[in-house]
Motif scaffolding. Sequence first.
Motif: not given
Length: 199
Positions: A28-47
């Motif tokens: 759960q914590r690693k997932r939260a860190i992963t999401l917080a590391a994303l520089p953008r709030a929103h992306y168009r397309t993700v793989f």
Amino acid sequence: MSVEDHYFDGLFAGNDDPWAFRERWYEQRKRAITLAALPRAHYRTVFEPGCANGELSAALAERCDRLVCSDTADKAVRLARTRLSLFDHVEVRQGRLPGDWPQEQFDLIVLSEIGYYLDRDDLTAVIHHAHRTLTASGQLLACHWRPSIEGCPLNARQVHDLIHEQLKLPRLVLHQEADFILELWSREPRSVAALEGLR
């Protein structure tokens, strides 16, 4: 995928969450860190290849207009499709890396806990696919468990070193602790603060 499919099929045999993604605080914590590391709030397309049962995928789905997920294990694909069924903009495919790489362009590619299941040649092919399918401002995030995993061709450090060497993009994020390493590379080299005019 250098590790054979029967390895992953065995993990999912009789277990809908073999890595305890839903239960363990570590995950759960690693997932939260992963999401917080994303520089953008929103992306168009993700793989997200290697999506397993779709726990990280569900969080990524909240941050994009379109999400493509894939996994090599039949049961993982079925579980992910069930987990993500409420999201109309998510597609879960069955595929084996490096061959079954989608042809679309992506703003974000997430390699989470998958790189060390590939040998050097297959990982190099994956990196080349990623480089080819990243948009002009695309980003790649990689996150891997640092201790060695029996039967895996590579460890986390080797995976991340090879990505950095082959991808040849600016690294915006580096987070390392005893258990895992997370890095993000981007074709847009400016930091979050710089993009918001704070630097």
